[in-house]
Write a protein that holds these residues in place. Structure first.
Motif, PDB file in Angstrom:
ATOM      1  N   VAL B  53      27.361  38.788  44.008  1.00  6.14           N
ATOM      2  CA  VAL B  53      27.681  37.595  44.792  1.00  6.14           C
ATOM      3  C   VAL B  53      29.094  37.106  44.486  1.00  6.14           C
ATOM      4  O   VAL B  53      29.839  36.695  45.371  1.00  6.14           O
ATOM      5  CB  VAL B  53      26.647  36.484  44.493  1.00  6.14           C
ATOM      6  CG1 VAL B  53      27.173  35.128  44.889  1.00  6.14           C
ATOM      7  CG2 VAL B  53      25.348  36.771  45.218  1.00  6.14           C
ATOM      8  N   LEU B  54      29.471  37.159  43.200  1.00  2.98           N
ATOM      9  CA  LEU B  54      30.763  36.614  42.789  1.00  2.98           C
ATOM     10  C   LEU B  54      31.888  37.634  42.913  1.00  2.98           C
ATOM     11  O   LEU B  54      33.062  37.274  43.011  1.00  2.98           O
ATOM     12  CB  LEU B  54      30.694  36.127  41.342  1.00  2.98           C
ATOM     13  CG  LEU B  54      29.727  34.980  41.057  1.00  2.98           C
ATOM     14  CD1 LEU B  54      29.644  34.729  39.566  1.00  2.98           C
ATOM     15  CD2 LEU B  54      30.163  33.729  41.783  1.00  2.98           C
ATOM     16  N   GLY B  55      31.530  38.907  42.864  1.00  2.13           N
ATOM     17  CA  GLY B  55      32.563  39.940  42.832  1.00  2.13           C
ATOM     18  C   GLY B  55      33.164  40.107  41.450  1.00  2.13           C
ATOM     19  O   GLY B  55      34.217  40.715  41.288  1.00  2.13           O
ATOM     20  N   VAL B  56      32.510  39.535  40.438  1.00  2.20           N
ATOM     21  CA  VAL B  56      32.993  39.595  39.050  1.00  2.20           C
ATOM     22  C   VAL B  56      31.798  39.882  38.148  1.00  2.20           C
ATOM     23  O   VAL B  56      30.715  39.342  38.362  1.00  2.20           O
ATOM     24  CB  VAL B  56      33.623  38.247  38.611  1.00  2.20           C
ATOM     25  CG1 VAL B  56      34.290  38.381  37.273  1.00  2.20           C
ATOM     26  CG2 VAL B  56      34.586  37.732  39.647  1.00  2.20           C
ATOM     27  N   GLU B  57      31.996  40.717  37.147  1.00  4.13           N
ATOM     28  CA  GLU B  57      30.952  40.937  36.144  1.00  4.13           C
ATOM     29  C   GLU B  57      30.777  39.677  35.303  1.00  4.13           C
ATOM     30  O   GLU B  57      31.760  38.974  35.038  1.00  4.13           O
ATOM     31  CB  GLU B  57      31.345  42.096  35.225  1.00  4.13           C
ATOM     32  CG  GLU B  57      31.297  43.468  35.868  1.00  4.13           C
ATOM     33  CD  GLU B  57      29.880  43.992  35.965  1.00  4.13           C
ATOM     34  OE1 GLU B  57      29.133  43.860  34.976  1.00  4.13           O
ATOM     35  OE2 GLU B  57      29.520  44.523  37.037  1.00  4.13           O
ATOM     36  N   LEU B  58      29.557  39.407  34.861  1.00  2.00           N
ATOM     37  CA  LEU B  58      29.371  38.305  33.918  1.00  2.00           C
ATOM     38  C   LEU B  58      29.901  38.748  32.551  1.00  2.00           C
ATOM     39  O   LEU B  58      29.701  39.891  32.160  1.00  2.00           O
ATOM     40  CB  LEU B  58      27.895  37.940  33.798  1.00  2.00           C
ATOM     41  CG  LEU B  58      27.233  37.346  35.033  1.00  2.00           C
ATOM     42  CD1 LEU B  58      25.795  36.968  34.721  1.00  2.00           C
ATOM     43  CD2 LEU B  58      27.979  36.124  35.537  1.00  2.00           C
ATOM     44  N   PRO B  59      30.578  37.863  31.829  1.00  2.00           N
ATOM     45  CA  PRO B  59      31.079  38.255  30.507  1.00  2.00           C
ATOM     46  C   PRO B  59      29.909  38.496  29.548  1.00  2.00           C
ATOM     47  O   PRO B  59      29.023  37.662  29.421  1.00  2.00           O
ATOM     48  CB  PRO B  59      31.921  37.051  30.071  1.00  2.00           C
ATOM     49  CG  PRO B  59      31.446  35.919  30.893  1.00  2.00           C
ATOM     50  CD  PRO B  59      30.908  36.468  32.161  1.00  2.00           C
ATOM     51  N   PHE B  65      36.135  35.610  28.966  1.00  2.00           N
ATOM     52  CA  PHE B  65      35.880  35.339  30.381  1.00  2.00           C
ATOM     53  C   PHE B  65      36.306  36.537  31.204  1.00  2.00           C
ATOM     54  O   PHE B  65      37.093  37.367  30.745  1.00  2.00           O
ATOM     55  CB  PHE B  65      36.569  34.045  30.837  1.00  2.00           C
ATOM     56  CG  PHE B  65      38.065  34.163  31.069  1.00  2.00           C
ATOM     57  CD1 PHE B  65      38.951  34.039  30.011  1.00  2.00           C
ATOM     58  CD2 PHE B  65      38.570  34.380  32.346  1.00  2.00           C
ATOM     59  CE1 PHE B  65      40.319  34.134  30.215  1.00  2.00           C
ATOM     60  CE2 PHE B  65      39.952  34.472  32.557  1.00  2.00           C
ATOM     61  CZ  PHE B  65      40.818  34.347  31.492  1.00  2.00           C
ATOM     62  N   THR B  66      35.707  36.642  32.388  1.00  2.00           N
ATOM     63  CA  THR B  66      36.055  37.724  33.296  1.00  2.00           C
ATOM     64  C   THR B  66      36.639  37.113  34.561  1.00  2.00           C
ATOM     65  O   THR B  66      36.399  35.948  34.862  1.00  2.00           O
ATOM     66  CB  THR B  66      34.815  38.557  33.666  1.00  2.00           C
ATOM     67  OG1 THR B  66      33.807  37.661  34.153  1.00  2.00           O
ATOM     68  CG2 THR B  66      34.288  39.316  32.477  1.00  2.00           C
ATOM     69  N   ARG B  67      37.449  37.883  35.279  1.00  2.00           N
ATOM     70  CA  ARG B  67      37.982  37.361  36.528  1.00  2.00           C
ATOM     71  C   ARG B  67      38.123  38.478  37.540  1.00  2.00           C
ATOM     72  O   ARG B  67      38.173  39.654  37.178  1.00  2.00           O
ATOM     73  CB  ARG B  67      39.331  36.688  36.289  1.00  2.00           C
ATOM     74  CG  ARG B  67      40.383  37.610  35.703  1.00  2.00           C
ATOM     75  CD  ARG B  67      41.657  36.854  35.442  1.00  2.00           C
ATOM     76  NE  ARG B  67      42.360  37.433  34.297  1.00  2.00           N
ATOM     77  CZ  ARG B  67      43.440  36.884  33.769  1.00  2.00           C
ATOM     78  NH1 ARG B  67      43.916  35.778  34.250  1.00  2.00           N
ATOM     79  NH2 ARG B  67      44.034  37.451  32.734  1.00  2.00           N
ATOM     80  N   GLY B  68      38.153  38.081  38.783  1.00  2.00           N
ATOM     81  CA  GLY B  68      38.274  39.079  39.830  1.00  2.00           C
ATOM     82  C   GLY B  68      38.265  38.410  41.189  1.00  2.00           C
ATOM     83  O   GLY B  68      38.185  37.183  41.294  1.00  2.00           O
ATOM     84  N   HIS B  72      34.179  35.060  47.545  1.00  2.00           N
ATOM     85  CA  HIS B  72      34.561  33.645  47.489  1.00  2.00           C
ATOM     86  C   HIS B  72      35.969  33.473  46.942  1.00  2.00           C
ATOM     87  O   HIS B  72      36.294  32.433  46.361  1.00  2.00           O
ATOM     88  CB  HIS B  72      33.557  32.856  46.649  1.00  2.00           C
ATOM     89  CG  HIS B  72      32.157  32.992  47.152  1.00  2.00           C
ATOM     90  ND1 HIS B  72      31.711  32.353  48.283  1.00  2.00           N
ATOM     91  CD2 HIS B  72      31.117  33.727  46.705  1.00  2.00           C
ATOM     92  CE1 HIS B  72      30.447  32.684  48.503  1.00  2.00           C
ATOM     93  NE2 HIS B  72      30.060  33.518  47.562  1.00  2.00           N
ATOM     94  N   GLY B  73      36.781  34.496  47.101  1.00  2.00           N
ATOM     95  CA  GLY B  73      38.158  34.406  46.633  1.00  2.00           C
ATOM     96  C   GLY B  73      38.240  34.671  45.146  1.00  2.00           C
ATOM     97  O   GLY B  73      37.296  35.180  44.533  1.00  2.00           O
ATOM     98  N   PRO B  74      39.389  34.320  44.530  1.00  2.00           N
ATOM     99  CA  PRO B  74      39.535  34.562  43.086  1.00  2.00           C
ATOM    100  C   PRO B  74      38.540  33.719  42.290  1.00  2.00           C
ATOM    101  O   PRO B  74      38.443  32.510  42.497  1.00  2.00           O
ATOM    102  CB  PRO B  74      40.979  34.143  42.794  1.00  2.00           C
ATOM    103  CG  PRO B  74      41.386  33.293  43.944  1.00  2.00           C
ATOM    104  CD  PRO B  74      40.589  33.729  45.136  1.00  2.00           C
TER     105      PRO B  74
END
Lengths: 92, 204
Positions: B53-59, B65-68, B72-74
């Protein structure tokens, strides 16, 4: 300042933590059966050893999680920290 | 309920000019009204659905923290505890993110809470940003100890913050501070940064 090793966040300064008293004080299995004296003993009476003591600590300024620590009350040295779901480790 | 965006004010509304006095040694800026959503999730099996959903792995590692970029954008996801994450996104995505995350969690045990009003976002960068933070924060911010992607909850000048190391080598940081502490922290930053300010003639 003394550093306390949080099981999650690693060593952090003492001011980030909150003391929670003696660890492993379990709630009475059958509370209704307790006499007033036994209740008082459960609520108010805690060990006060000179030496290693299992205590609860909370990393309030960090991950906000409770954990247990074995601390020597004479030297403030922390022998072990462990999560709430872990057994008290054997320390010398 | 959504705040009236015509009249709402961020905690550091009107402070941009004063904070800009620290430049170029430290560039401090508030990024107001960002979307902050707390995610509680014990069930690791749902982590994949949430990541999608987020397009980012959970840390997975504490204090990172993770980012991507996702639908929903960055998006940045900060580790706050063993079953607690903070999802950071662009302003105005509160409802969208909340419902998307709720769907991803499904009937598993968890919670999604919009906490955007709890904290405001400060970005710090510049050659002296690390030194300025070190005046009031006991965390070792040297790149060898706190590399890019580090996220710590700690005390900065006695106020609780979430500190994200965006770029350790360039010295770029994000500080999330509680709304009621924001003015105190901004005042403290200005005071602690006096030595890094450029000399200016005081008009008589």
């Amino acid at each position: 300042m003394q550093l306390i090793p949080c099981p999650w966040c690693g060593p952090r300064e003492e001011v980030e933590f909150h003391y929670g008293g003696q660890a492993h004080v379990s709630y009475p299995a059958d509370p209704a059966a307790l006499s007033d004296e036994e209740w008082a003993r459960f609520v108010f009476f805690r060990d006060n050893p000179r030496g290693p003591f299992a205590e609860r600590w909370s990393h309030t300024a960090g991950c906000r999680r409770w954990f247990n620590a074995v601390r020597d009350t004479r030297s403030y040295e922390l022998h072990a920290v462990y999560r709430l779901d872990e057994e008290r480790p054997v320390t010398t | 309920m959504t705040a009236d965006i015509r009249t709402r004010r961020s905690p550091l509304d009107g402070w941009a000019e004063r904070l800009a006095e620290l430049a170029p040694a430290v560039e401090v800026a508030e990024r107001p009204f960002r979307t902050h959503v707390t995610l509680r999730l014990r069930d690791a099996g749902r982590a994949a659905a949430v990541s999608a959903v987020l397009g980012v792995e959970l840390p997975r590692t504490p204090c990172t923290f993770t980012r991507g970029d996702g639908p929903h954008g960055p998006v940045e996801v900060a580790w706050l505890g063993p079953d607690e994450y903070l999802v950071l996104a662009e302003p105005g995505l509160q409802r969208t993110l909340e419902s998307a995350l709720r769907q991803a969690i499904g009937d598993a045990s968890g919670a999604v809470i919009d906490v955007s009003a709890q904290r405001t976002t400060l970005t710090l960068s510049g050659p002296k940003a690390r030194d300025l933070l070190a005046h009031g924060c006991a965390i070792d911010l040297h790149p060898s100890v706190s590399p890019s992607g580090t996220c710590v909850q700690a005390l900065l000048a006695q106020s609780g913050i979430v500190l994200l190391v965006r770029d350790a080598d360039a010295g770029e940081f994000t500080v999330l501070v509680r709304a009621s502490f924001a003015i105190y922290l901004a005042t403290w930053l200005l005071d602690a940064g006096v030595e890094y300010r450029e000399y200016r003639e005081v008009p008589v």
